[in-house]
Design an enzyme around this catalytic site. Structure first.
Site, PDB file in Angstrom:
ATOM      1  N   ASP A  20       0.851  -1.200   0.000  1.00  0.00           N
ATOM      2  CA  ASP A  20       0.000   0.000   0.000  1.00  0.00           C
ATOM      3  C   ASP A  20       0.883   1.245   0.000  1.00  0.00           C
ATOM      4  OD1 ASP A  20      -2.431  -1.379  -0.103  1.00  0.00           O
ATOM      5  OD2 ASP A  20      -2.397  -1.724   2.056  1.00  0.00           O
ATOM      6  N   LYS A  41       0.650  -7.942  -2.654  1.00  0.00           N
ATOM      7  CA  LYS A  41      -0.639  -7.398  -3.085  1.00  0.00           C
ATOM      8  C   LYS A  41      -0.458  -5.996  -3.648  1.00  0.00           C
ATOM      9  CE  LYS A  41      -4.154  -5.054  -1.268  1.00  0.00           C
ATOM     10  NZ  LYS A  41      -5.375  -4.585  -0.618  1.00  0.00           N
ATOM     11  N   ASP A  68      -5.507  -6.428  -6.427  1.00  0.00           N
ATOM     12  CA  ASP A  68      -6.764  -6.184  -5.704  1.00  0.00           C
ATOM     13  C   ASP A  68      -7.446  -4.934  -6.253  1.00  0.00           C
ATOM     14  OD1 ASP A  68      -8.769  -6.411  -3.845  1.00  0.00           O
ATOM     15  OD2 ASP A  68      -7.615  -5.535  -2.198  1.00  0.00           O
ATOM     16  N   LEU A  69      -8.085  -5.090  -7.407  1.00  0.00           N
ATOM     17  CA  LEU A  69      -8.721  -3.934  -8.069  1.00  0.00           C
ATOM     18  C   LEU A  69     -10.223  -3.867  -7.820  1.00  0.00           C
ATOM     19  CD1 LEU A  69      -6.819  -3.839 -11.482  1.00  0.00           C
ATOM     20  CD2 LEU A  69      -6.272  -2.720  -9.320  1.00  0.00           C
ATOM     21  N   LYS A  70     -10.783  -4.890  -7.231  1.00  0.00           N
ATOM     22  CA  LYS A  70     -12.219  -4.906  -6.876  1.00  0.00           C
ATOM     23  C   LYS A  70     -13.067  -4.394  -8.050  1.00  0.00           C
ATOM     24  CE  LYS A  70     -11.568  -4.396  -1.868  1.00  0.00           C
ATOM     25  NZ  LYS A  70     -10.113  -4.292  -1.746  1.00  0.00           N
ATOM     26  N   HIS A  72     -15.898  -3.801 -10.760  1.00  0.00           N
ATOM     27  CA  HIS A  72     -17.365  -3.822 -10.676  1.00  0.00           C
ATOM     28  C   HIS A  72     -17.903  -2.939 -11.809  1.00  0.00           C
ATOM     29  CE1 HIS A  72     -21.131  -3.328  -7.864  1.00  0.00           C
ATOM     30  NE2 HIS A  72     -21.419  -3.851  -9.033  1.00  0.00           N
ATOM     31  N   ASP A  73     -18.380  -3.571 -12.882  1.00  0.00           N
ATOM     32  CA  ASP A  73     -18.873  -2.806 -14.031  1.00  0.00           C
ATOM     33  C   ASP A  73     -19.741  -3.763 -14.843  1.00  0.00           C
ATOM     34  OD1 ASP A  73     -19.063  -0.945 -16.235  1.00  0.00           O
ATOM     35  OD2 ASP A  73     -17.159  -0.078 -15.607  1.00  0.00           O
ATOM     36  N   PRO A  75     -20.678  -6.624 -17.543  1.00  0.00           N
ATOM     37  CA  PRO A  75     -19.889  -7.834 -17.824  1.00  0.00           C
ATOM     38  C   PRO A  75     -18.820  -7.628 -18.888  1.00  0.00           C
ATOM     39  CG  PRO A  75     -22.194  -8.417 -17.555  1.00  0.00           C
ATOM     40  CD  PRO A  75     -22.137  -6.914 -17.507  1.00  0.00           C
ATOM     41  N   THR A  77     -17.151  -4.999 -19.824  1.00  0.00           N
ATOM     42  CA  THR A  77     -16.033  -4.159 -19.379  1.00  0.00           C
ATOM     43  C   THR A  77     -15.158  -4.900 -18.379  1.00  0.00           C
ATOM     44  OG1 THR A  77     -17.368  -2.212 -19.757  1.00  0.00           O
ATOM     45  CG2 THR A  77     -15.498  -1.940 -18.286  1.00  0.00           C
ATOM     46  N   THR A 125     -16.026  -4.427   4.266  1.00  0.00           N
ATOM     47  CA  THR A 125     -16.114  -4.482   5.732  1.00  0.00           C
ATOM     48  C   THR A 125     -16.415  -3.113   6.337  1.00  0.00           C
ATOM     49  OG1 THR A 125     -13.717  -4.434   5.689  1.00  0.00           O
ATOM     50  CG2 THR A 125     -14.719  -6.547   6.156  1.00  0.00           C
ATOM     51  N   ARG A 187      -3.684  -9.517  12.484  1.00  0.00           N
ATOM     52  CA  ARG A 187      -2.727  -8.787  13.314  1.00  0.00           C
ATOM     53  C   ARG A 187      -1.990  -9.755  14.228  1.00  0.00           C
ATOM     54  NH1 ARG A 187      -3.228  -5.630  10.140  1.00  0.00           N
ATOM     55  NH2 ARG A 187      -3.813  -3.442  10.201  1.00  0.00           N
ATOM     56  N   GLN A 196      -8.280  -1.415  11.553  1.00  0.00           N
ATOM     57  CA  GLN A 196      -8.981  -2.702  11.519  1.00  0.00           C
ATOM     58  C   GLN A 196      -9.587  -2.932  12.902  1.00  0.00           C
ATOM     59  OE1 GLN A 196      -9.250  -4.519   8.835  1.00  0.00           O
ATOM     60  NE2 GLN A 196      -7.404  -4.413   7.607  1.00  0.00           N
ATOM     61  N   GLY A 216      -0.577  -6.049   5.861  1.00  0.00           N
ATOM     62  CA  GLY A 216       0.065  -4.820   5.409  1.00  0.00           C
ATOM     63  C   GLY A 216       0.907  -4.200   6.494  1.00  0.00           C
ATOM     64  N   ARG A 217       0.313  -3.218   7.189  1.00  0.00           N
ATOM     65  CA  ARG A 217       1.070  -2.377   8.118  1.00  0.00           C
ATOM     66  C   ARG A 217       1.854  -3.101   9.209  1.00  0.00           C
ATOM     67  NH1 ARG A 217      -4.089   1.301   8.596  1.00  0.00           N
ATOM     68  NH2 ARG A 217      -4.896  -0.798   8.207  1.00  0.00           N
TER      69      ARG A 217
HETATM   70  O1  C5P Z   1      -2.340  -2.746   6.765  1.00  0.00           O
HETATM   71  P1  C5P Z   1      -3.364  -3.835   6.842  1.00  0.00           P
HETATM   72  O2  C5P Z   1      -2.806  -5.161   7.340  1.00  0.00           O
HETATM   73  O3  C5P Z   1      -4.603  -3.425   7.582  1.00  0.00           O
HETATM   74  O4  C5P Z   1      -3.743  -4.070   5.306  1.00  0.00           O
HETATM   75  C1  C5P Z   1      -4.747  -4.940   4.922  1.00  0.00           C
HETATM   76  C2  C5P Z   1      -4.872  -4.930   3.423  1.00  0.00           C
HETATM   77  O5  C5P Z   1      -6.032  -5.665   3.086  1.00  0.00           O
HETATM   78  C3  C5P Z   1      -5.053  -3.533   2.824  1.00  0.00           C
HETATM   79  O6  C5P Z   1      -4.354  -3.517   1.584  1.00  0.00           O
HETATM   80  C4  C5P Z   1      -6.538  -3.404   2.613  1.00  0.00           C
HETATM   81  O7  C5P Z   1      -6.870  -2.660   1.463  1.00  0.00           O
HETATM   82  C5  C5P Z   1      -6.965  -4.850   2.417  1.00  0.00           C
HETATM   83  N1  C5P Z   1      -8.353  -5.142   2.821  1.00  0.00           N
HETATM   84  C6  C5P Z   1      -8.832  -4.960   4.102  1.00  0.00           C
HETATM   85  N2  C5P Z   1     -10.132  -5.278   4.424  1.00  0.00           N
HETATM   86  C7  C5P Z   1     -10.922  -5.727   3.498  1.00  0.00           C
HETATM   87  C8  C5P Z   1     -10.449  -5.929   2.205  1.00  0.00           C
HETATM   88  C9  C5P Z   1      -9.146  -5.614   1.896  1.00  0.00           C
HETATM   89  O8  C5P Z   1      -8.126  -4.549   4.989  1.00  0.00           O
HETATM   90  N3  C5P Z   1     -12.149  -6.045   3.820  1.00  0.00           N
END
Ligand code: C5P
Length: 237
Positions: A20, A41, A68-70, A72-73, A75, A77, A125, A187, A196, A216-217
Site C-alpha cells: 500500500d 498485493k 486487488d482492483l475490486k 465492478h462494471d 460484464p 467491461t 467491511t 494482526r 482494523q 500490510g502495516r
Molecule cells: O495494513 P493492513 O494489514 O490493515 O492491510 C490490509 C490490506 O487488506 C489492505 O491492503 C486493505 O486494502 C486490504 N483489505 C482490508 N479489508 C478488506 C479488504 C481488503 O483490509 N475487507
C-alpha cells in the site's frame, strides 16, 4: 504456473504482503528489502499510480501478484479488464460479487486457461448492518448476505473470495475445501490494530480455514520489517 491452492506446504507462502504505497519506487524498496516474501498485493493506489511498471517489476523478480482492483462494471467491461490482467501475470484478481452472476461468469470465461484466478469481494467491511439495510436496502443480516454473495461467486466458477477471518470458518463449512479464502484483518499478537477493528492473529486465521493472509502495516510500517516478517513466519510454523 497457476497456483495450486492445496500445495502450499510452506507456511510463508500463505502470507501476501500488501504494497500500500503511492509509487513503484517505495514499493520496490520494500520488496528488495524483503526478498523472502514471494507474494505481494497491489491495490488501487499503487496500480493507479504506476500499474504496468509495478506488475512487470514484480514478475521480473518472480513474485506472485494479488491484484486487488475490486472490479465492478458491466460484464463486457469487467471481462475485458480481466483479459488484460492475465497478460500481466496477475495470480489473483478481485471482482465484486455484487456485480452479479453474468458479470462474474464473463470475467471467469476470460481467465479460464490462464494463470490468473478470480476472487470475489462480498460486502466491504466498512459497510455496517444499518447501512446495508437502510442505504443499500438489503433486508438481510451481514453474515447471510456475505454467504449468499460468496455462494453466487462459487456458482459463477470463481476460485475463491476475500473475507474477514471471523467469517472464514462458517463460509468454509458452506463452500467446502476446494474454495480459496483470502483474509485481511490479520494482526500478530501485540501489534497495533490501525483502522482494523475485527482482527485475528495469523495462526488463528489459518486455523479458522484461511488459505492466504493479507498483511500490510504490521510488516510495511514496522520499524524493522524483516523482524516483523520473521516473527509472523515463526508464529505460523
Ligand atoms: O495494513 P493492513 O494489514 O490493515 O492491510 C490490509 C490490506 O487488506 C489492505 O491492503 C486493505 O486494502 C486490504 N483489505 C482490508 N479489508 C478488506 C479488504 C481488503 O483490509 N475487507
Amino acid at each position: 504456473m497457476k497456483i495450486n491452492l492445496n500445495s502450499e506446504a510452506n507456511p510463508q507462502a500463505k502470507i501476501i504482503v500488501a504494497l500500500d504505497f503511492p509509487s513503484t519506487t517505495e514499493a520496490l524498496n520494500l520488496c528488495d528489502h524483503l526478498p523472502q516474501v514471494c507474494f505481494w498485493k497491489v491495490g488501487l493506489e499503487l496500480f493507479i499510480a504506476d500499474g504496468n511498471t509495478i506488475l512487470r517489476e514484480l514478475k521480473d523478480r518472480n513474485k506472485k501478484i494479488f491484484l486487488d482492483l475490486k472490479l465492478h462494471d458491466i460484464p463486457n467491461t469487467v471481462a475485458a479488464a480481466c483479459r488484460v490482467a492475465t497478460k500481466y501475470g496477475a495470480d489473483f484478481l478481485t471482482i465484486h460479487a455484487s456485480g452479479g452472476k453474468a458479470m462474474m461468469q464473463a470475467a471467469q470465461a476470460e481467465v479460464q486457461g490462464s494463470t490468473t484466478q478470480l476472487l470475489a469481494v462480498s460486502l466491504l467491511t466498512s459497510i455496517s448492518s444499518v447501512e446495508l439495510q437502510s442505504d443499500l436496502l438489503v433486508p438481510l443480516e451481514i453474515p447471510d448476505y456475505v454467504a449468499k454473495l460468496v455462494l453466487l461467486a462459487k456458482d459463477s466458477g470463481l476460485t475463491g473470495a476475500v473475507c474477514s477471518p471471523h467469517e472464514v470458518a462458517q463460509l468454509r463449512s458452506l463452500l467446502g475445501d476446494e474454495f480459496c479464502f483470502v483474509t485481511p484483518g490479520v494482526r500478530p499478537a501485540g501489534s497495533s490494530f490501525g483502522d482494523q477493528s475485527r482482527v485475528m492473529t495469523p495462526k488463528a486465521a489459518i486455523a479458522a480455514g484461511a488459505n492466504y493472509l493479507v498483511i500490510g502495516r504490521p510488516i510495511t510500517a514496522a520499524p524493522n520489517p524483516v523482524a516483523a516478517w520473521d516473527n509472523i513466519c515463526q508464529e505460523l510454523l
